[in-house]
Design an enzyme around this catalytic site. Structure first.
Site, PDB file in Angstrom:
ATOM      1  CE1 TYR A  64      -3.641  -2.465   0.263  1.00  0.00           C
ATOM      2  CE2 TYR A  64      -2.341  -3.501   2.144  1.00  0.00           C
ATOM      3  CZ  TYR A  64      -3.350  -3.609   1.267  1.00  0.00           C
ATOM      4  OH  TYR A  64      -4.238  -4.729   1.226  1.00  0.00           O
ATOM      5  CB  ILE A  71       0.936   5.223   3.698  1.00  0.00           C
ATOM      6  CG1 ILE A  71       2.638   5.122   4.014  1.00  0.00           C
ATOM      7  CG2 ILE A  71       0.724   3.632   4.233  1.00  0.00           C
ATOM      8  CD1 ILE A  71       3.206   5.033   5.221  1.00  0.00           C
ATOM      9  CB  CYS A  72      -2.961   3.415  -0.051  1.00  0.00           C
ATOM     10  SG  CYS A  72      -4.636   3.298  -0.604  1.00  0.00           S
ATOM     11  CG  MET A  73      -2.753   2.767   5.660  1.00  0.00           C
ATOM     12  SD  MET A  73      -1.570   2.834   7.006  1.00  0.00           S
ATOM     13  CE  MET A  73      -2.761   2.658   8.571  1.00  0.00           C
TER      14      MET A  73
END
Length: 143
Positions: A64, A71-73
């Site tokens: 991610y 950061i893909c969160m």
């Protein structure tokens, strides 16, 4: 802290799940620094809005981690953030997300660290995309 600036922190993630390929990669960084360098930037509205967290280096594949080190969160967005989160829990969640997403260190990439500007651009694009399409939780069999 970064250059005595309370709003900018450098975090050196030296350990993730010991059984993960990512931990093996971290160990292979020797004799260079054996860590993942995170940059955390706190805005004026923290803790009511999330900090901006990015990978500074080394370059990573998967986990991610987007272009530029974003950061893909959902947790890192206004929608997913809660002022009740501690920085320790945030860092632990990032570590777990990297492992769950099967992040690996890119040993072939010898370039400069990710930049703040590129990470911010990637992060803004992914937030816009998820606002339009929603967030998807990966199936349990994926970690």
């Amino acid at each position: 802290m970064n250059n005595d600036n309370l709003y900018k922190w450098d975090v050196f993630l030296k350990k993730v799940d010991s059984d993960s390929p990512l931990m093996d990669d971290i160990k292979k960084l020797a004799p260079n620094p054996e860590h993942i360098h995170l940059g955390i930037d706190f805005g004026d509205c923290f803790p009511f809005e999330p900090p901006f967290v990015r990978i500074i280096g080394p370059h990573m594949l998967g986990g991610y981690v987007m272009r530029g080190g974003a950061i893909c969160m959902e947790l890192l967005t206004r929608q997913g953030w809660s002022s009740a989160y501690s920085l320790e829990s945030l860092i632990l969640q990032i570590s777990a997300t990297l492992v769950k997403g099967k992040a690996r260190i890119s040993f072939n990439h010898k370039g400069t660290p990710y930049t703040f500007e590129r990470a911010m651009c990637s992060f803004n694009a992914l937030v816009e995309s998820h606002q339009a399409k929603g967030w998807v939780t990966p199936p349990k069999e994926e970690g």
